[in-house]
Design an enzyme around this catalytic site. Sequence first.
Site, PDB file in Angstrom:
ATOM      1  N   PRO A 117       0.785  -1.231   0.000  1.00  0.00           N
ATOM      2  CG  PRO A 117      -0.199  -1.171   2.096  1.00  0.00           C
ATOM      3  CD  PRO A 117       0.484  -2.093   1.146  1.00  0.00           C
ATOM      4  CG  ASN A 118      -0.380   4.371   1.202  1.00  0.00           C
ATOM      5  OD1 ASN A 118      -1.318   4.881   0.599  1.00  0.00           O
ATOM      6  ND2 ASN A 118      -0.495   3.879   2.423  1.00  0.00           N
TER       7      ASN A 118
ATOM      8  NE  ARG B 160       0.959  13.167  -1.660  1.00  0.00           N
ATOM      9  CZ  ARG B 160      -0.172  12.495  -1.749  1.00  0.00           C
ATOM     10  NH1 ARG B 160      -0.671  11.897  -0.700  1.00  0.00           N
ATOM     11  NH2 ARG B 160      -0.798  12.414  -2.892  1.00  0.00           N
TER      12      ARG B 160
ATOM     13  CE1 TYR C 209       9.009   5.140   3.139  1.00  0.00           C
ATOM     14  CE2 TYR C 209       7.499   7.008   3.013  1.00  0.00           C
ATOM     15  CZ  TYR C 209       7.921   5.849   3.642  1.00  0.00           C
ATOM     16  OH  TYR C 209       7.274   5.395   4.760  1.00  0.00           O
TER      17      TYR C 209
ATOM     18  CG  ASN D 146       8.478  -2.078   0.260  1.00  0.00           C
ATOM     19  OD1 ASN D 146       7.931  -2.186   1.362  1.00  0.00           O
ATOM     20  ND2 ASN D 146       9.019  -0.951  -0.179  1.00  0.00           N
TER      21      ASN D 146
ATOM     22  CB  ALA E 207       1.621   0.137   6.338  1.00  0.00           C
TER      23      ALA E 207
ATOM     24  CD  GLU F 229      10.994  -7.654   5.640  1.00  0.00           C
ATOM     25  OE1 GLU F 229      11.353  -8.712   6.201  1.00  0.00           O
ATOM     26  OE2 GLU F 229      10.464  -6.704   6.244  1.00  0.00           O
TER      27      GLU F 229
ATOM     28  CG  HIS G  98      11.312  -2.411   4.314  1.00  0.00           C
ATOM     29  ND1 HIS G  98       9.946  -2.340   4.198  1.00  0.00           N
ATOM     30  CD2 HIS G  98      11.588  -3.560   4.954  1.00  0.00           C
ATOM     31  CE1 HIS G  98       9.417  -3.409   4.759  1.00  0.00           C
ATOM     32  NE2 HIS G  98      10.395  -4.169   5.220  1.00  0.00           N
TER      33      HIS G  98
ATOM     34  NE  ARG H 125      10.482   5.732   8.554  1.00  0.00           N
ATOM     35  CZ  ARG H 125       9.477   5.620   7.687  1.00  0.00           C
ATOM     36  NH1 ARG H 125       9.527   4.679   6.748  1.00  0.00           N
ATOM     37  NH2 ARG H 125       8.456   6.442   7.729  1.00  0.00           N
TER      38      ARG H 125
HETATM   39  O1  CA2 Z   1      10.605   1.939   3.654  1.00  0.00           O
HETATM   40  C1  CA2 Z   1       9.755   1.234   3.080  1.00  0.00           C
HETATM   41  O2  CA2 Z   1       9.903   0.780   1.953  1.00  0.00           O
HETATM   42  C2  CA2 Z   1       8.410   0.972   3.778  1.00  0.00           C
HETATM   43  O3  CA2 Z   1       8.004  -0.354   3.459  1.00  0.00           O
HETATM   44  C3  CA2 Z   1       7.433   1.989   3.218  1.00  0.00           C
HETATM   45  C4  CA2 Z   1       6.054   1.935   3.884  1.00  0.00           C
HETATM   46  C5  CA2 Z   1       6.203   1.995   5.404  1.00  0.00           C
HETATM   47  O4  CA2 Z   1       4.928   1.823   6.011  1.00  0.00           O
HETATM   48  C6  CA2 Z   1       7.146   0.928   5.933  1.00  0.00           C
HETATM   49  O5  CA2 Z   1       7.270   1.080   7.326  1.00  0.00           O
HETATM   50  C7  CA2 Z   1       8.515   1.069   5.296  1.00  0.00           C
HETATM   51  C8  CA2 Z   1       5.197   3.128   3.433  1.00  0.00           C
HETATM   52  C9  CA2 Z   1       5.051   3.272   1.962  1.00  0.00           C
HETATM   53  C10 CA2 Z   1       4.350   4.580   1.704  1.00  0.00           C
HETATM   54  O6  CA2 Z   1       5.005   5.217   0.646  1.00  0.00           O
HETATM   55  C11 CA2 Z   1       4.751   6.542   0.452  1.00  0.00           C
HETATM   56  C12 CA2 Z   1       5.433   7.123  -0.586  1.00  0.00           C
HETATM   57  C13 CA2 Z   1       5.253   8.441  -0.838  1.00  0.00           C
HETATM   58  C14 CA2 Z   1       4.391   9.189  -0.084  1.00  0.00           C
HETATM   59  C15 CA2 Z   1       3.705   8.613   0.953  1.00  0.00           C
HETATM   60  C16 CA2 Z   1       3.879   7.270   1.225  1.00  0.00           C
END
Ligand code: CA2
Length: 155
Positions: free
Chosen positions: A11-12, A19, A24, A75, A78, A99, A101, A108
């Site tokens: 997700p996301n 953003r 990221y 990946n 969340a 896995e 990230h 974090r």
């Molecule tokens: O660091 C990573 O790749 C994560 O898997 C990214 C997830 C986060 O919940 C994990 O703890 C770590 C979040 C992905 C959301 O990506 C966004 C990208 C741009 C703007 C907002 C969110």
Amino acid sequence: MDPTVLVLNGPNLNLLGTREPEIYGTDTLDSIRAEVETRARERGLKADFRQSNAEHELVGWIQGARGTAQGIIINAGAYTHTSVAILDALQAVGLPVIEVHLSNIFRREDFRHHSYISKAAVGLVCGFGAQSYVLAIDAMAHTLKSSTPAKRAHR
Ligand code: CA2
């Protein structure tokens, strides 16, 4: 035929590059897809790259990997920190899992320090932005090579 690696994004991650670049990076998911496909080709693999915001869709793709893919890079976003369903699917499918990230989840918030996915994974790459995926392709190529019957016979 080249082994297929299913590369799953949760997700996301479709929002990448729009953003939170300080966490990221500035790469979009499409540019990561292109980098992953190129590196996979260089390593003699075929990448099947997908993203979903839906847990059930990710579970369905993992189940479908049996017989169609030789490894999974994931990946889970969340869902990494919440999803026993994705862990169960990864364990059930019985393929090597790596896995990934973008961020270093251990630097974090505390709630990001636990991963359900890690229990099913050969290893984890995190903290290198888009490069985490490229490193995971290298690691998967190595993992698949060292688990082929021919290679095992020479140990
Ligand atoms: O660091 C990573 O790749 C994560 O898997 C990214 C997830 C986060 O919940 C994990 O703890 C770590 C979040 C992905 C959301 O990506 C966004 C990208 C741009 C703007 C907002 C969110």
